[in-house]
Design a protein around this motif. Structure first.
Motif, PDB file in Angstrom:
ATOM      1  N   UNK A  96       0.733  -1.034   0.062  1.00 25.60           N
ATOM      2  CA  UNK A  96      -0.107   0.108  -0.168  1.00 25.60           C
ATOM      3  C   UNK A  96       0.770   1.198   0.042  1.00 25.60           C
ATOM      4  N   UNK A  97       1.879   0.959   0.633  1.00 31.13           N
ATOM      5  CA  UNK A  97       2.881   2.526   0.765  1.00 31.13           C
ATOM      6  C   UNK A  97       3.310   2.589  -0.788  1.00 31.13           C
ATOM      7  N   UNK A  98       3.571   1.562  -1.593  1.00 30.03           N
ATOM      8  CA  UNK A  98       4.138   1.913  -2.911  1.00 30.03           C
ATOM      9  C   UNK A  98       2.967   2.500  -3.669  1.00 30.03           C
ATOM     10  N   UNK A  99       1.923   2.045  -3.573  1.00 31.05           N
ATOM     11  CA  UNK A  99       0.513   2.623  -4.316  1.00 31.05           C
ATOM     12  C   UNK A  99       0.540   4.049  -3.739  1.00 31.05           C
ATOM     13  N   UNK A 100       0.753   4.173  -2.648  1.00 27.70           N
ATOM     14  CA  UNK A 100       0.348   5.668  -1.970  1.00 27.70           C
ATOM     15  C   UNK A 100       1.647   6.785  -2.690  1.00 27.70           C
ATOM     16  N   UNK A 101       2.828   6.299  -2.778  1.00 28.16           N
ATOM     17  CA  UNK A 101       3.743   6.878  -3.336  1.00 28.16           C
ATOM     18  C   UNK A 101       3.692   7.456  -4.933  1.00 28.16           C
ATOM     19  N   UNK A 102       3.148   6.334  -5.539  1.00 31.12           N
ATOM     20  CA  UNK A 102       2.668   6.537  -7.014  1.00 31.12           C
ATOM     21  C   UNK A 102       1.441   7.649  -7.235  1.00 31.12           C
ATOM     22  N   UNK A 104       0.616   9.675  -4.936  1.00 32.31           N
ATOM     23  CA  UNK A 104       1.260  11.196  -4.275  1.00 32.31           C
ATOM     24  C   UNK A 104       2.141  11.669  -5.408  1.00 32.31           C
ATOM     25  N   UNK A 105       2.702  11.029  -6.269  1.00 31.71           N
ATOM     26  CA  UNK A 105       3.526  11.537  -7.133  1.00 31.71           C
ATOM     27  C   UNK A 105       2.837  12.356  -8.406  1.00 31.71           C
ATOM     28  N   UNK A 106       1.800  11.449  -8.655  1.00 30.40           N
ATOM     29  CA  UNK A 106       0.756  12.193  -9.773  1.00 30.40           C
ATOM     30  C   UNK A 106       0.035  13.503  -9.094  1.00 30.40           C
ATOM     31  N   UNK A 117       3.224  16.324  -0.045  1.00 23.64           N
ATOM     32  CA  UNK A 117       3.111  15.060  -0.141  1.00 23.64           C
ATOM     33  C   UNK A 117       4.453  14.267   0.396  1.00 23.64           C
ATOM     34  N   UNK A 118       5.709  14.674   0.198  1.00 22.28           N
ATOM     35  CA  UNK A 118       6.719  13.979   0.851  1.00 22.28           C
ATOM     36  C   UNK A 118       6.515  13.968   2.287  1.00 22.28           C
ATOM     37  N   UNK A 119       6.318  15.184   2.950  1.00 20.96           N
ATOM     38  CA  UNK A 119       6.089  15.161   4.392  1.00 20.96           C
ATOM     39  C   UNK A 119       5.015  14.001   4.727  1.00 20.96           C
ATOM     40  N   UNK A 120       3.979  13.947   4.180  1.00 23.11           N
ATOM     41  CA  UNK A 120       2.655  13.130   4.492  1.00 23.11           C
ATOM     42  C   UNK A 120       3.420  11.457   4.284  1.00 23.11           C
ATOM     43  N   UNK A 121       4.005  11.315   3.336  1.00 19.80           N
ATOM     44  CA  UNK A 121       4.387   9.921   3.106  1.00 19.80           C
ATOM     45  C   UNK A 121       5.786   9.572   4.059  1.00 19.80           C
ATOM     46  N   UNK A 122       6.629  10.605   4.479  1.00 16.11           N
ATOM     47  CA  UNK A 122       7.815  10.258   5.345  1.00 16.11           C
ATOM     48  C   UNK A 122       7.239   9.976   6.633  1.00 16.11           C
ATOM     49  N   UNK A 147      14.480   6.447   1.485  1.00 23.12           N
ATOM     50  CA  UNK A 147      15.428   7.076   0.347  1.00 23.12           C
ATOM     51  C   UNK A 147      14.805   7.192  -0.946  1.00 23.12           C
ATOM     52  N   UNK A 148      13.793   6.241  -1.489  1.00 23.28           N
ATOM     53  CA  UNK A 148      13.693   6.117  -2.789  1.00 23.28           C
ATOM     54  C   UNK A 148      12.518   7.289  -2.855  1.00 23.28           C
ATOM     55  N   UNK A 149      11.644   7.452  -1.818  1.00 24.42           N
ATOM     56  CA  UNK A 149      10.498   8.159  -1.649  1.00 24.42           C
ATOM     57  C   UNK A 149      11.379   9.645  -1.697  1.00 24.42           C
ATOM     58  N   UNK A 150      12.223   9.968  -0.877  1.00 25.05           N
ATOM     59  CA  UNK A 150      12.651  11.287  -0.802  1.00 25.05           C
ATOM     60  C   UNK A 150      13.467  11.612  -2.231  1.00 25.05           C
ATOM     61  N   UNK A 151      14.002  10.679  -2.761  1.00 24.92           N
ATOM     62  CA  UNK A 151      14.695  10.972  -4.206  1.00 24.92           C
ATOM     63  C   UNK A 151      13.560  11.450  -5.267  1.00 24.92           C
ATOM     64  N   UNK A 152      12.548  10.554  -5.305  1.00 25.92           N
ATOM     65  CA  UNK A 152      11.345  10.733  -6.285  1.00 25.92           C
ATOM     66  C   UNK A 152      10.703  12.063  -6.133  1.00 25.92           C
ATOM     67  N   UNK A 153      10.501  12.487  -4.975  1.00 25.18           N
ATOM     68  CA  UNK A 153       9.840  13.811  -4.649  1.00 25.18           C
ATOM     69  C   UNK A 153      10.915  14.855  -4.950  1.00 25.18           C
ATOM     70  N   UNK A 154      12.194  14.615  -4.501  1.00 26.20           N
ATOM     71  CA  UNK A 154      13.071  15.764  -5.081  1.00 26.20           C
ATOM     72  C   UNK A 154      13.082  15.827  -6.512  1.00 26.20           C
ATOM     73  N   UNK A 155      13.371  14.772  -7.144  1.00 25.54           N
ATOM     74  CA  UNK A 155      13.597  14.842  -8.473  1.00 25.54           C
ATOM     75  C   UNK A 155      12.151  15.489  -9.108  1.00 25.54           C
TER      76      UNK A 155
END
Length: 184
Positions: A96-102, A104-106, A117-122, A147-155
């Motif tokens: 579910x976390x993986x789906x939430x990241x996807x 949130x990125x969208x 979104x980054x703050x919420x996911x962290x 780390x992946x979430x942080x890098x994805x949202x930073x990007x």
């Protein structure tokens, strides 16, 4: 006198094997704690009784010890089942976390949205780390996921900022062309 204890503990062990959720274990843990406390009190009382025949006291304490052993076996069964269920729940929450990241990125269409979104996911990752602190493999996966979430949202945030800068440059170039045309 101890036969009902053995029967009740046997029923608790069957219930422990049949629980379906981690939360379903809580009433059984409370019941086992209560029984263990009662048996410890009984041991203290029997130990302080003035009984002329030491074999009687020893026999009673032996039976109490057997009941405590049954309680401990049931507790071990419950702990194993709880751990098994926790691993399953952990895998589901990790998916579910993986789906939430996807998602949130969208949904992050501005740099401010990315930060939100980054703050919420962290925070979600922190909560999962707290819940699954006893599982080293999950903690390692969650650290990697953090780390992946942080890098994805930073990007994503950097891409949005770059896009806004390019748009601003195009607007400035258009404004310069218009001003040039007006001056001619």
């Amino acid at each position: 006198a101890f036969a009902p204890y053995f029967a009740e503990i046997g029923e608790l062990e069957q219930k422990a094997e049949a629980i379906e959720t981690v939360a379903g274990a809580d009433p059984l843990v409370e019941d086992l704690d209560g029984r263990q406390h009662g048996l410890e009190t009984l041991t203290e009382v029997v130990s302080t009784l003035e009984i002329g025949d030491a074999t009687v006291r020893t026999a009673i304490l032996g039976r109490v010890s057997e009941v405590l052993a049954a309680v401990n076996r049931t507790r071990a069964t419950l702990a194993a089942r709880r751990r098994e269920l926790s691993v399953g729940e952990g895998r589901a929450e990790f998916a579910l976390l993986g789906q939430a990241v996807t998602a949130a990125l969208a949904a992050a269409n501005t740099p401010a949205d990315c930060d939100e979104q980054l703050g919420r996911l962290l925070l979600t990752v922190e909560n999962l780390e707290t819940r699954f602190a006893d599982f080293d493999d999950f903690l390692a996966q969650l650290a990697d996921k953090r780390t992946d979430v942080y890098e994805a949202f930073s990007s994503r945030k950097q891409n949005l900022l770059d896009e806004a800068a390019r748009r601003a440059e195009r607007l400035v170039a258009s404004a310069d062309r218009i001003l040039e045309a007006v001056s001619r």
